[in-house]
Structures are given as C-alpha cells and as structure tokens.
Motif scaffolding. Structure first.
Motif, PDB file in Angstrom:
ATOM      1  N   PHE A 183       0.814  -1.226   0.000  1.00 26.17           N
ATOM      2  CA  PHE A 183       0.000   0.000   0.000  1.00 26.17           C
ATOM      3  C   PHE A 183       0.845   1.273   0.000  1.00 26.17           C
ATOM      4  CE2 PHE A 183       0.638  -0.570   4.536  1.00 26.17           C
ATOM      5  CZ  PHE A 183       0.607   0.704   5.078  1.00 26.17           C
ATOM      6  N   ASN A 184       2.080   1.194   0.490  1.00 26.39           N
ATOM      7  CA  ASN A 184       2.937   2.382   0.504  1.00 26.39           C
ATOM      8  C   ASN A 184       3.298   2.861  -0.908  1.00 26.39           C
ATOM      9  OD1 ASN A 184       3.543   2.818   3.476  1.00 26.39           O
ATOM     10  ND2 ASN A 184       4.107   0.665   3.248  1.00 26.39           N
ATOM     11  N   ILE A 185       3.279   1.956  -1.870  1.00 26.64           N
ATOM     12  CA  ILE A 185       3.606   2.315  -3.254  1.00 26.64           C
ATOM     13  C   ILE A 185       2.626   3.364  -3.788  1.00 26.64           C
ATOM     14  CG2 ILE A 185       3.596   1.404  -5.631  1.00 26.64           C
ATOM     15  CD1 ILE A 185       4.813  -1.197  -4.435  1.00 26.64           C
ATOM     16  N   TYR A 186       1.384   3.288  -3.340  1.00 33.46           N
ATOM     17  CA  TYR A 186       0.343   4.171  -3.887  1.00 33.46           C
ATOM     18  C   TYR A 186       0.398   5.594  -3.327  1.00 33.46           C
ATOM     19  CZ  TYR A 186      -1.545  -0.371  -5.299  1.00 33.46           C
ATOM     20  OH  TYR A 186      -1.705  -1.626  -5.831  1.00 33.46           O
ATOM     21  N   GLN A 187       1.332   5.857  -2.426  1.00 29.52           N
ATOM     22  CA  GLN A 187       1.414   7.199  -1.842  1.00 29.52           C
ATOM     23  C   GLN A 187       2.014   8.207  -2.817  1.00 29.52           C
ATOM     24  OE1 GLN A 187       3.174   7.070   2.098  1.00 29.52           O
ATOM     25  NE2 GLN A 187       1.785   5.458   2.771  1.00 29.52           N
ATOM     26  N   THR A 188       2.657   7.731  -3.868  1.00 32.71           N
ATOM     27  CA  THR A 188       3.149   8.624  -4.914  1.00 32.71           C
ATOM     28  C   THR A 188       2.687   8.090  -6.266  1.00 32.71           C
ATOM     29  OG1 THR A 188       5.217   7.377  -5.064  1.00 32.71           O
ATOM     30  CG2 THR A 188       5.216   9.320  -3.629  1.00 32.71           C
ATOM     31  N   GLY A 189       2.463   9.014  -7.205  1.00 32.02           N
ATOM     32  CA  GLY A 189       2.040   8.594  -8.543  1.00 32.02           C
ATOM     33  C   GLY A 189       0.533   8.480  -8.656  1.00 32.02           C
ATOM     34  N   ASP A 190       0.068   8.523  -9.881  1.00 30.22           N
ATOM     35  CA  ASP A 190      -1.378   8.534 -10.150  1.00 30.22           C
ATOM     36  C   ASP A 190      -1.858   7.132 -10.510  1.00 30.22           C
ATOM     37  OD1 ASP A 190      -3.939   9.446 -10.625  1.00 30.22           O
ATOM     38  OD2 ASP A 190      -3.501  10.076 -12.680  1.00 30.22           O
ATOM     39  N   TRP A 191      -1.685   6.208  -9.590  1.00 31.58           N
ATOM     40  CA  TRP A 191      -2.001   4.807  -9.867  1.00 31.58           C
ATOM     41  C   TRP A 191      -3.472   4.574 -10.156  1.00 31.58           C
ATOM     42  CZ3 TRP A 191       1.743   1.348 -10.622  1.00 31.58           C
ATOM     43  CH2 TRP A 191       3.016   1.635 -10.134  1.00 31.58           C
ATOM     44  N   PHE A 192      -4.327   5.201  -9.383  1.00 27.50           N
ATOM     45  CA  PHE A 192      -5.755   4.864  -9.428  1.00 27.50           C
ATOM     46  C   PHE A 192      -6.394   5.307 -10.743  1.00 27.50           C
ATOM     47  CE2 PHE A 192      -4.356   5.347  -5.070  1.00 27.50           C
ATOM     48  CZ  PHE A 192      -4.742   4.146  -4.524  1.00 27.50           C
ATOM     49  N   ASN A 193      -6.194   6.559 -11.120  1.00 26.13           N
ATOM     50  CA  ASN A 193      -6.798   7.041 -12.362  1.00 26.13           C
ATOM     51  C   ASN A 193      -6.238   6.315 -13.577  1.00 26.13           C
ATOM     52  OD1 ASN A 193      -8.561   8.946 -11.246  1.00 26.13           O
ATOM     53  ND2 ASN A 193      -6.922  10.453 -11.036  1.00 26.13           N
ATOM     54  N   ARG A 194      -4.904   6.079 -13.580  1.00 23.68           N
ATOM     55  CA  ARG A 194      -4.292   5.392 -14.721  1.00 23.68           C
ATOM     56  C   ARG A 194      -4.852   3.979 -14.872  1.00 23.68           C
ATOM     57  NH1 ARG A 194       1.502   5.837 -12.945  1.00 23.68           N
ATOM     58  NH2 ARG A 194       1.894   4.129 -14.395  1.00 23.68           N
ATOM     59  N   ALA A 195      -4.975   3.273 -13.760  1.00 21.89           N
ATOM     60  CA  ALA A 195      -5.502   1.906 -13.815  1.00 21.89           C
ATOM     61  C   ALA A 195      -6.956   1.902 -14.280  1.00 21.89           C
ATOM     62  CB  ALA A 195      -5.384   1.244 -12.451  1.00 21.89           C
ATOM     63  N   HIS A 196      -7.739   2.800 -13.710  1.00 17.38           N
ATOM     64  CA  HIS A 196      -9.172   2.787 -14.030  1.00 17.38           C
ATOM     65  C   HIS A 196      -9.428   3.206 -15.467  1.00 17.38           C
ATOM     66  CE1 HIS A 196      -9.975   3.060  -9.426  1.00 17.38           C
ATOM     67  NE2 HIS A 196      -9.791   1.827  -9.833  1.00 17.38           N
ATOM     68  N   ARG A 197      -8.602   4.104 -16.000  1.00 14.84           N
ATOM     69  CA  ARG A 197      -8.735   4.458 -17.415  1.00 14.84           C
ATOM     70  C   ARG A 197      -8.488   3.258 -18.323  1.00 14.84           C
ATOM     71  NH1 ARG A 197      -6.329   9.575 -16.134  1.00 14.84           N
ATOM     72  NH2 ARG A 197      -4.256   8.782 -16.655  1.00 14.84           N
ATOM     73  N   LEU A 198      -7.628   2.349 -17.864  1.00 15.42           N
ATOM     74  CA  LEU A 198      -7.295   1.154 -18.647  1.00 15.42           C
ATOM     75  C   LEU A 198      -8.257  -0.001 -18.393  1.00 15.42           C
ATOM     76  CD1 LEU A 198      -3.415   1.215 -18.123  1.00 15.42           C
ATOM     77  CD2 LEU A 198      -4.612   1.633 -20.277  1.00 15.42           C
ATOM     78  N   GLY A 199      -9.245   0.214 -17.527  1.00 18.40           N
ATOM     79  CA  GLY A 199     -10.173  -0.856 -17.197  1.00 18.40           C
ATOM     80  C   GLY A 199      -9.591  -1.879 -16.238  1.00 18.40           C
ATOM     81  N   MET A 200      -8.573  -1.454 -15.472  1.00 21.44           N
ATOM     82  CA  MET A 200      -7.910  -2.343 -14.522  1.00 21.44           C
ATOM     83  C   MET A 200      -8.334  -2.031 -13.097  1.00 21.44           C
ATOM     84  SD  MET A 200      -4.074  -2.209 -16.120  1.00 21.44           S
ATOM     85  CE  MET A 200      -3.410  -3.275 -14.818  1.00 21.44           C
ATOM     86  N   THR A 201      -8.003  -2.937 -12.192  1.00 19.91           N
ATOM     87  CA  THR A 201      -8.295  -2.719 -10.773  1.00 19.91           C
ATOM     88  C   THR A 201      -6.990  -2.616  -9.979  1.00 19.91           C
ATOM     89  OG1 THR A 201      -8.519  -5.108 -10.414  1.00 19.91           O
ATOM     90  CG2 THR A 201     -10.549  -3.853 -10.812  1.00 19.91           C
ATOM     91  N   ILE A 202      -7.127  -2.024  -8.786  1.00 21.13           N
ATOM     92  CA  ILE A 202      -6.001  -1.829  -7.869  1.00 21.13           C
ATOM     93  C   ILE A 202      -6.353  -2.473  -6.526  1.00 21.13           C
ATOM     94  CG2 ILE A 202      -4.712  -0.121  -6.524  1.00 21.13           C
ATOM     95  CD1 ILE A 202      -3.815   0.289  -9.220  1.00 21.13           C
ATOM     96  N   ASN A 203      -5.406  -3.273  -6.015  1.00 25.29           N
ATOM     97  CA  ASN A 203      -5.521  -3.810  -4.663  1.00 25.29           C
ATOM     98  C   ASN A 203      -4.307  -3.348  -3.865  1.00 25.29           C
ATOM     99  OD1 ASN A 203      -6.409  -5.367  -2.454  1.00 25.29           O
ATOM    100  ND2 ASN A 203      -5.178  -7.107  -3.084  1.00 25.29           N
ATOM    101  N   ALA A 204      -4.467  -3.208  -2.561  1.00 28.11           N
ATOM    102  CA  ALA A 204      -3.361  -2.826  -1.673  1.00 28.11           C
ATOM    103  C   ALA A 204      -3.249  -3.849  -0.552  1.00 28.11           C
ATOM    104  CB  ALA A 204      -3.609  -1.441  -1.079  1.00 28.11           C
ATOM    105  N   TRP A 205      -1.998  -4.160  -0.166  1.00 26.34           N
ATOM    106  CA  TRP A 205      -1.761  -5.079   0.953  1.00 26.34           C
ATOM    107  C   TRP A 205      -0.646  -4.523   1.832  1.00 26.34           C
ATOM    108  CZ3 TRP A 205       3.272  -6.684   1.104  1.00 26.34           C
ATOM    109  CH2 TRP A 205       3.998  -6.694  -0.103  1.00 26.34           C
ATOM    110  N   THR A 206      -0.474  -5.007   3.013  1.00 27.34           N
ATOM    111  CA  THR A 206      -1.495  -5.559   3.889  1.00 27.34           C
ATOM    112  C   THR A 206      -1.871  -4.410   4.812  1.00 27.34           C
ATOM    113  OG1 THR A 206      -0.520  -7.787   3.763  1.00 27.34           O
ATOM    114  CG2 THR A 206      -1.975  -7.350   5.633  1.00 27.34           C
TER     115      THR A 206
END
Length: 237
Positions: A183-206
């Motif tokens: 989950f720490n990876i998602y603290q920088t960068g626009d992961w969520f919008n980029r993934a959702h534009r591509l029709g992908m999903t994002i999960n975070a652990w733990t």
C-alpha cells in the motif's frame, strides 16, 4: 454466481480476531461468514507433488519442498486441522458462491519449480472445476504469464513490494488486469486514475490501520487485503 460486492480481501483468511490458524479451512470459513469479497491464501508444492496451503516455505520447521505430505501431517495447526491441501481448500470454498478464493502462487527456489507449482495449481483448478471461484496472484510475473497461457480469461494480479512495482500499462499489455501492491507504493504517482482508465483494478496489501484504509478508500481503491476484515467491513458500512 453472486459475488459479494465489497472491497475486502481477508489476508490468509479471517484469522486474527478469533485466533484461528492463518491459511486454515477455519479462517476461510470465517471470511465466508463475514461475507468478504475474497479470502487470500498461499500455496507450495511438496516433494511428492501435493499442493499445500501455507505461507512459509516450512510448516512448523518441516521444509515443504523436500518433504512428503505424509511427513507434513505429523504436525497440526493449533486448532487441530492438518495442513490443508489445495484440493480440500478449494472444495470448501466451492460450497458457496459469494466469496472469491484469492490464490497466491508462491515463488519457489527457482523458476522451474515456480512454474511446476503453477502448472500443478492450474491442473487442480481445472480438475475440480474451480475456475469461477479462483483469482491468481503472484510475485512471479512468469507464473502469471503461464496461467494466462493456460487460460487467457483467468483473473490475475501482480504482487509487488516497494521498488519491484511495474507500471499498470505494462500489466495491461500482458493481460494482467490488477496491480496488487504494497500500500505504501500508492502514496506517490497517479495509480488509481491510470488503472481505471485502462479498465484495470487496484488492490493494496497488507492494510491493517484505519487511517490507511480511509486514505485508500478516498482514492477509490478497488480492493484492500487486510488482517482486520471486520474493521474494513465496518468502515465500508
């Protein structure tokens, strides 16, 4: 099938609150009872080619890769269960049609062993017709590509620790449709919008802290893997 419509993946099953063994049939049943979207678990291959559900490379000091399943059954989990086989775990999960079985293919001693495990896992899923229940995750990119060779429609997610992550565009190109990162990876960068534009999903652990859960939910994360599924379900409700 009517899969639970929430973001909660119980890490190694829902084990913590009731002191159940991780990766046990009991913790799977509890994740199902809680109505989690998924119950995550890990698999390894024994010397005699049994696929067993366990996180570590050893079971209570017995090395899995160089031991037979009979040798592993000399010890039990703390609730009296034997170490589950993948077949038994999947058959328990297939008694219901609401909670997905999130199957982590563990990285073995070398790539050939990892791919042998991958092929054995896929063979078992096919044998008992568990495909609709199973989503495959792994830190081994090669294992995921092998699964997709067997079944181009399989649900796959790439696991990554910090500094091992790949761009979502790379995953998409290879038909891996979920980034499943620390989950720490998602603290920088626009992961969520980029993934959702591509029709992908994002999960975070733990993710076990309420504050971290809320931050990820604000970012419209798709799934969260947690040792505290009760807490996350409560936040979502």
């Amino acid at each position: 099938m009517n899969w639970n419509n929430n973001k909660v993946i119980a890490h190694r099953g829902a084990f913590k609150k009731n002191n159940l063994p991780e990766n046990s049939i009991a913790s799977l049943k509890e994740a199902i009872r809680l109505k989690c979207y998924g119950s995550e678990f890990d698999v390894h291959l024994t010397k005699d080619n049994f696929i067993v559900v366990n996180h570590d490379e050893d079971f209570q000091g017995i090395p899995i890769a160089t031991s037979t399943y009979a040798e592993l059954r000399q010890k039990t989990l703390h609730n009296g269960e034997y170490l589950p086989t993948l077949e038994a775990y999947l058959k328990e999960g297939m008694k219901q049609e609401h909670t997905k079985l999130i199957l982590e293919i563990k990285v073995a001693a070398n790539l050939s062993r990892t791919l042998a495990l991958t092929d054995a896992v896929f063979g078992m899923v096919q044998k008992i017709q568990a495909g609709a229940w199973v989503e495959y995750i792994s830190f081994s990119y090669e294992a995921l590509l092998r699964i997709l060779q067997h079944d181009p429609a399989a649900n796959t997610a790439f696991l990554a620790e910090i500094n091992d992550e790949l761009p979502v565009e790379t995953l998409k190109k290879d038909h891996i449709l979920q980034a499943d990162y620390d989950f720490n990876i998602y603290q920088t960068g626009d992961w969520f919008n980029r993934a959702h534009r591509l029709g992908m999903t994002i999960n975070a652990w733990t993710v076990n802290d309420k504050k971290d859960m809320l931050t990820l939910l604000e970012n419209k994360i798709d799934f969260i893997t947690t040792n505290e599924p009760e807490l996350l379900l409560n936040l979502l409700s």
